[in-house]
Design a protein around this motif. Structure first.
Motif, PDB file in Angstrom:
ATOM      1  N   GLY A  21       3.250 -10.885 -17.587  1.00  0.00           N
ATOM      2  CA  GLY A  21       2.468 -10.247 -18.648  1.00  0.00           C
ATOM      3  C   GLY A  21       1.468  -9.232 -18.139  1.00  0.00           C
ATOM      4  O   GLY A  21       0.768  -8.602 -18.927  1.00  0.00           O
ATOM      5  N   ALA A  22       1.403  -9.036 -16.835  1.00  0.00           N
ATOM      6  CA  ALA A  22       0.429  -8.098 -16.258  1.00  0.00           C
ATOM      7  C   ALA A  22       0.839  -6.656 -16.547  1.00  0.00           C
ATOM      8  O   ALA A  22       2.000  -6.357 -16.787  1.00  0.00           O
ATOM      9  N   SER A  23      -0.136  -5.771 -16.532  1.00  0.00           N
ATOM     10  CA  SER A  23       0.131  -4.341 -16.625  1.00  0.00           C
ATOM     11  C   SER A  23       0.212  -3.798 -15.209  1.00  0.00           C
ATOM     12  O   SER A  23      -0.613  -4.132 -14.365  1.00  0.00           O
ATOM     13  N   LEU A  24       1.181  -2.956 -14.965  1.00  0.00           N
ATOM     14  CA  LEU A  24       1.399  -2.418 -13.630  1.00  0.00           C
ATOM     15  C   LEU A  24       1.251  -0.903 -13.673  1.00  0.00           C
ATOM     16  O   LEU A  24       1.767  -0.249 -14.576  1.00  0.00           O
ATOM     17  N   ALA A  25       0.523  -0.346 -12.707  1.00  0.00           N
ATOM     18  CA  ALA A  25       0.358   1.106 -12.574  1.00  0.00           C
ATOM     19  C   ALA A  25       0.938   1.516 -11.226  1.00  0.00           C
ATOM     20  O   ALA A  25       0.212   1.662 -10.254  1.00  0.00           O
ATOM     21  N   PRO A  26       2.277   1.660 -11.130  1.00  0.00           N
ATOM     22  CA  PRO A  26       2.889   1.961  -9.833  1.00  0.00           C
ATOM     23  C   PRO A  26       2.516   3.358  -9.343  1.00  0.00           C
ATOM     24  O   PRO A  26       2.484   4.302 -10.123  1.00  0.00           O
ATOM     25  N   MET A  27       2.211   3.437  -8.046  1.00  0.00           N
ATOM     26  CA  MET A  27       1.867   4.713  -7.428  1.00  0.00           C
ATOM     27  C   MET A  27       2.564   4.797  -6.082  1.00  0.00           C
ATOM     28  O   MET A  27       2.162   4.128  -5.139  1.00  0.00           O
ATOM     29  N   ARG A  28       3.590   5.595  -6.003  1.00  0.00           N
ATOM     30  CA  ARG A  28       4.294   5.789  -4.732  1.00  0.00           C
ATOM     31  C   ARG A  28       3.554   6.877  -3.954  1.00  0.00           C
ATOM     32  O   ARG A  28       3.388   7.983  -4.428  1.00  0.00           O
ATOM     33  N   VAL A  29       3.124   6.521  -2.752  1.00  0.00           N
ATOM     34  CA  VAL A  29       2.391   7.485  -1.935  1.00  0.00           C
ATOM     35  C   VAL A  29       3.248   8.037  -0.801  1.00  0.00           C
ATOM     36  O   VAL A  29       2.826   8.961  -0.111  1.00  0.00           O
ATOM     37  N   SER A  30       4.438   7.469  -0.605  1.00  0.00           N
ATOM     38  CA  SER A  30       5.308   7.921   0.473  1.00  0.00           C
ATOM     39  C   SER A  30       6.688   7.317   0.295  1.00  0.00           C
ATOM     40  O   SER A  30       6.849   6.300  -0.376  1.00  0.00           O
ATOM     41  N   GLY A  31       7.658   7.894   0.956  1.00  0.00           N
ATOM     42  CA  GLY A  31       9.000   7.337   0.967  1.00  0.00           C
ATOM     43  C   GLY A  31       9.170   6.261   2.020  1.00  0.00           C
ATOM     44  O   GLY A  31      10.209   5.628   2.109  1.00  0.00           O
ATOM     45  N   SER A  32       8.146   6.025   2.816  1.00  0.00           N
ATOM     46  CA  SER A  32       8.201   5.047   3.898  1.00  0.00           C
ATOM     47  C   SER A  32       7.022   4.090   3.793  1.00  0.00           C
ATOM     48  O   SER A  32       5.957   4.459   3.296  1.00  0.00           O
ATOM     49  N   VAL A  33       7.200   2.884   4.287  1.00  0.00           N
ATOM     50  CA  VAL A  33       6.079   1.934   4.326  1.00  0.00           C
ATOM     51  C   VAL A  33       5.225   2.140   5.569  1.00  0.00           C
ATOM     52  O   VAL A  33       4.124   1.606   5.667  1.00  0.00           O
ATOM     53  N   ILE A  34       5.710   2.927   6.527  1.00  0.00           N
ATOM     54  CA  ILE A  34       4.975   3.193   7.760  1.00  0.00           C
ATOM     55  C   ILE A  34       4.179   4.479   7.589  1.00  0.00           C
ATOM     56  O   ILE A  34       4.729   5.515   7.225  1.00  0.00           O
ATOM     57  N   HIS A  35       2.860   4.390   7.838  1.00  0.00           N
ATOM     58  CA  HIS A  35       1.964   5.530   7.611  1.00  0.00           C
ATOM     59  C   HIS A  35       1.180   5.890   8.864  1.00  0.00           C
ATOM     60  O   HIS A  35       0.649   5.018   9.548  1.00  0.00           O
ATOM     61  N   PHE A  36       1.090   7.179   9.091  1.00  0.00           N
ATOM     62  CA  PHE A  36       0.224   7.708  10.141  1.00  0.00           C
ATOM     63  C   PHE A  36      -0.847   8.598   9.530  1.00  0.00           C
ATOM     64  O   PHE A  36      -1.760   9.037  10.211  1.00  0.00           O
ATOM     65  N   ASP A  37      -0.734   8.857   8.243  1.00  0.00           N
ATOM     66  CA  ASP A  37      -1.693   9.659   7.488  1.00  0.00           C
ATOM     67  C   ASP A  37      -1.884   8.974   6.136  1.00  0.00           C
ATOM     68  O   ASP A  37      -0.924   8.774   5.391  1.00  0.00           O
ATOM     69  N   PHE A  38      -3.117   8.625   5.831  1.00  0.00           N
ATOM     70  CA  PHE A  38      -3.406   7.880   4.601  1.00  0.00           C
ATOM     71  C   PHE A  38      -3.980   8.755   3.487  1.00  0.00           C
ATOM     72  O   PHE A  38      -4.518   8.243   2.509  1.00  0.00           O
ATOM     73  N   THR A  39      -3.860  10.076   3.599  1.00  0.00           N
ATOM     74  CA  THR A  39      -4.441  10.985   2.614  1.00  0.00           C
ATOM     75  C   THR A  39      -3.946  10.683   1.201  1.00  0.00           C
ATOM     76  O   THR A  39      -4.739  10.596   0.260  1.00  0.00           O
ATOM     77  N   ARG A  40      -2.643  10.509   1.042  1.00  0.00           N
ATOM     78  CA  ARG A  40      -2.092  10.244  -0.299  1.00  0.00           C
ATOM     79  C   ARG A  40      -2.499   8.859  -0.797  1.00  0.00           C
ATOM     80  O   ARG A  40      -2.716   8.662  -1.996  1.00  0.00           O
ATOM     81  N   LEU A  41      -2.605   7.870   0.089  1.00  0.00           N
ATOM     82  CA  LEU A  41      -3.074   6.546  -0.315  1.00  0.00           C
ATOM     83  C   LEU A  41      -4.519   6.618  -0.788  1.00  0.00           C
ATOM     84  O   LEU A  41      -4.879   5.997  -1.790  1.00  0.00           O
ATOM     85  N   ILE A  42      -5.342   7.360  -0.087  1.00  0.00           N
ATOM     86  CA  ILE A  42      -6.753   7.498  -0.481  1.00  0.00           C
ATOM     87  C   ILE A  42      -6.847   8.074  -1.891  1.00  0.00           C
ATOM     88  O   ILE A  42      -7.595   7.553  -2.735  1.00  0.00           O
TER      89      ILE A  42
END
Length: 174
Positions: A21-42
């Motif tokens: 019953g939760a509301s979900l706000a999905p936000m894809r920040v990359s095509g990979s789970v491995i990150h070297f730059d977090f700009t889009r996550l921020i």
């Protein structure tokens, strides 16, 4: 699709998420789970705050993070948000953003309540949840078409989604 389904999947014969019953706000920040730059996550974290999300489940990570990510996670927690981060898969140490003090680091376990063999571990882990052989929805391309399916998978991403779903239930109850 996969981690969101662990939190949110509706009650169906094939799959039921932790908090359907939760509301979900999905936000894809990359095509990979491995990150070297977090700009889009921020940017996504601040969007979560602007959208008044109660909690954030982050099934991604990398070996280092800058002060901007730390400031963003601190700001969301100061505003009352709860942040969860996957501890990491097949790595010797907990990864960022889970390694930040303002993020709850989630490791994976198996059905015997033992650590999942692929989970990061150590003092930086805050909580452990099922991360081995977790049922989830997933999408893949077959014959040029996107197909939606269910099946089992492993990873601290699923442990993180499980804890986020439990937190959503707790917030709803309280």
């Amino acid at each position: 699709t996969a981690t969101g389904s662990v939190i949110f999947a509706g009650l169906t014969p094939e799959l039921s998420g932790i908090a359907p019953g939760a509301s979900l706000a999905p936000m894809r920040v990359s095509g990979s789970v491995i990150h070297f730059d977090f700009t889009r996550l921020i940017r996504a974290l601040y969007r979560c705050r602007d959208r008044d999300c109660d909690l954030v489940s982050m099934s991604l990570g990398g070996p280092w993070a800058g002060r901007s990510l730390s400031r963003a996670t601190d700001a969301l927690v100061a505003d009352g948000r709860i942040l969860f981060g996957a501890a990491g898969n097949h790595t010797m140490m907990v990864i960022f953003p889970a390694l930040l003090d303002s993020v709850i680091a989630v490791a994976g376990s198996n059905a015997l309540d033992k650590p999942w063999s692929g989970s990061a571990s150590g003092a930086a882990v805050d909580i452990t949840a099922p991360g081995e052989s977790v049922w989830r929805a997933w999408s893949h391309v077959r014959g040029g078409r996107t197909v939606f399916d269910t099946g089992r998978s492993n990873g601290t991403s699923y442990a993180t989604a499980t804890v986020a779903g439990l937190c959503a239930l707790w917030l709803e109850h309280h």
